[in-house]
Scaffold this motif. Structure first.
Motif, PDB file in Angstrom:
ATOM      1  N   LEU A   1      17.895  -5.711   2.130  1.00 14.13           N
ATOM      2  CA  LEU A   1      17.213  -5.383   0.875  1.00 14.13           C
ATOM      3  C   LEU A   1      17.540  -3.965   0.419  1.00 14.13           C
TER       4      LEU A   1
ATOM      5  N   ILE B   1      14.419  -3.586 -10.559  1.00 12.70           N
ATOM      6  CA  ILE B   1      14.649  -4.552  -9.486  1.00 12.70           C
ATOM      7  C   ILE B   1      15.295  -3.854  -8.295  1.00 12.70           C
ATOM      8  N   SER B   2      16.243  -2.971  -8.561  1.00 12.00           N
ATOM      9  CA  SER B   2      16.885  -2.226  -7.476  1.00 12.00           C
ATOM     10  C   SER B   2      15.893  -1.329  -6.760  1.00 12.00           C
TER      11      SER B   2
ATOM     12  N   GLY C   1      19.614  -3.000  -2.943  1.00 10.27           N
ATOM     13  CA  GLY C   1      19.022  -2.106  -3.941  1.00 10.27           C
ATOM     14  C   GLY C   1      19.905  -0.921  -4.250  1.00 10.27           C
TER      15      GLY C   1
ATOM     16  N   THR D   1      12.628  -1.680  -6.612  1.00 11.27           N
ATOM     17  CA  THR D   1      11.678  -2.519  -5.885  1.00 11.27           C
ATOM     18  C   THR D   1      12.286  -3.039  -4.595  1.00 11.27           C
ATOM     19  N   SER D   2      13.550  -3.413  -4.641  1.00  8.95           N
ATOM     20  CA  SER D   2      14.240  -3.893  -3.449  1.00  8.95           C
ATOM     21  C   SER D   2      14.312  -2.807  -2.379  1.00  8.95           C
TER      22      SER D   2
ATOM     23  N   GLY E   1      12.233  -3.076   1.074  1.00  7.10           N
ATOM     24  CA  GLY E   1      13.028  -2.968   2.293  1.00  7.10           C
ATOM     25  C   GLY E   1      12.577  -1.815   3.172  1.00  7.10           C
TER      26      GLY E   1
END
Length: 73
Positions: A11, A54-55, A15, A57-58, A62
Protein backbone atom coordinates in the motif's frame (compact mmCIF):
# COMPACT_ATOMS: atom_id res chain seq x y z
CA UNK A 1 7.36 -11.22 7.34
CA UNK A 2 3.64 -11.59 7.87
CA UNK A 3 0.97 -11.02 5.26
CA UNK A 4 -0.20 -7.86 7.06
CA UNK A 5 3.23 -6.26 6.82
CA UNK A 6 3.53 -7.27 3.17
CA UNK A 7 0.16 -5.69 2.34
CA UNK A 8 1.08 -2.57 4.30
CA UNK A 9 4.34 -2.19 2.38
CA UNK A 10 2.51 -2.72 -0.93
CA UNK A 11 0.00 0.00 0.00
CA UNK A 12 2.80 2.42 0.86
CA UNK A 13 4.69 1.67 -2.37
CA UNK A 14 1.51 2.04 -4.45
CA UNK A 15 0.76 5.38 -2.77
CA UNK A 16 4.27 6.70 -3.37
CA UNK A 17 4.15 5.61 -7.01
CA UNK A 18 0.74 7.28 -7.38
CA UNK A 19 2.17 10.53 -6.04
CA UNK A 20 5.32 10.28 -8.16
CA UNK A 21 3.67 9.50 -11.49
CA UNK A 22 0.14 10.81 -11.04
CA UNK A 23 -1.30 8.21 -13.40
CA UNK A 24 -0.49 5.85 -16.22
CA UNK A 25 -1.11 5.45 -19.93
CA UNK A 26 -2.04 2.32 -21.83
CA UNK A 27 -2.79 1.45 -25.45
CA UNK A 28 -6.09 -0.12 -26.43
CA UNK A 29 -6.34 -1.80 -29.82
CA UNK A 30 -9.77 -1.62 -31.44
CA UNK A 31 -10.84 -3.20 -34.70
CA UNK A 32 -12.88 -0.70 -36.61
CA UNK A 33 -13.56 -2.31 -40.00
CA UNK A 34 -13.09 -5.60 -41.81
CA UNK A 35 -13.49 -5.36 -45.58
CA UNK A 36 -12.77 -8.78 -47.01
CA UNK A 37 -9.12 -9.65 -46.45
CA UNK A 38 -8.30 -6.07 -45.46
CA UNK A 39 -8.77 -5.07 -41.86
CA UNK A 40 -8.34 -1.69 -40.27
CA UNK A 41 -7.37 -1.44 -36.63
CA UNK A 42 -6.84 1.64 -34.55
CA UNK A 43 -4.63 1.92 -31.48
CA UNK A 44 -5.92 4.41 -28.95
CA UNK A 45 -3.80 5.79 -26.15
CA UNK A 46 -5.79 6.03 -22.95
CA UNK A 47 -4.67 7.65 -19.73
CA UNK A 48 -5.80 7.11 -16.17
CA UNK A 49 -5.02 9.75 -13.58
CA UNK A 50 -4.68 8.79 -9.92
CA UNK A 51 -6.05 11.44 -7.55
CA UNK A 52 -3.67 12.71 -4.89
CA UNK A 53 -6.11 11.91 -2.08
CA UNK A 54 -6.15 8.22 -3.05
CA UNK A 55 -2.35 8.10 -2.96
CA UNK A 56 -2.20 9.86 0.39
CA UNK A 57 -4.88 7.57 1.84
CA UNK A 58 -3.00 4.52 0.61
CA UNK A 59 0.19 5.73 2.31
CA UNK A 60 -1.66 6.53 5.54
CA UNK A 61 -3.51 3.20 5.70
CA UNK A 62 -0.31 1.33 4.85
CA UNK A 63 1.56 3.20 7.58
CA UNK A 64 -1.09 2.46 10.18
CA UNK A 65 -1.21 -1.21 9.15
CA UNK A 66 2.58 -1.43 9.27
CA UNK A 67 2.73 0.23 12.69
CA UNK A 68 -0.06 -1.74 14.33
CA UNK A 69 0.46 -4.96 12.35
CA UNK A 70 -1.96 -7.70 13.24
CA UNK A 71 -2.91 -6.33 16.66
CA UNK A 72 -6.50 -5.65 15.56
CA UNK A 73 -7.09 -9.01 13.90
Amino acid sequence: MGIMKTLAILLIVAGVLGLAYGGFTYTQATHEAQLGPIGVSVDENRSVSIPVWISMTSIAVGGVALFFGGKFL
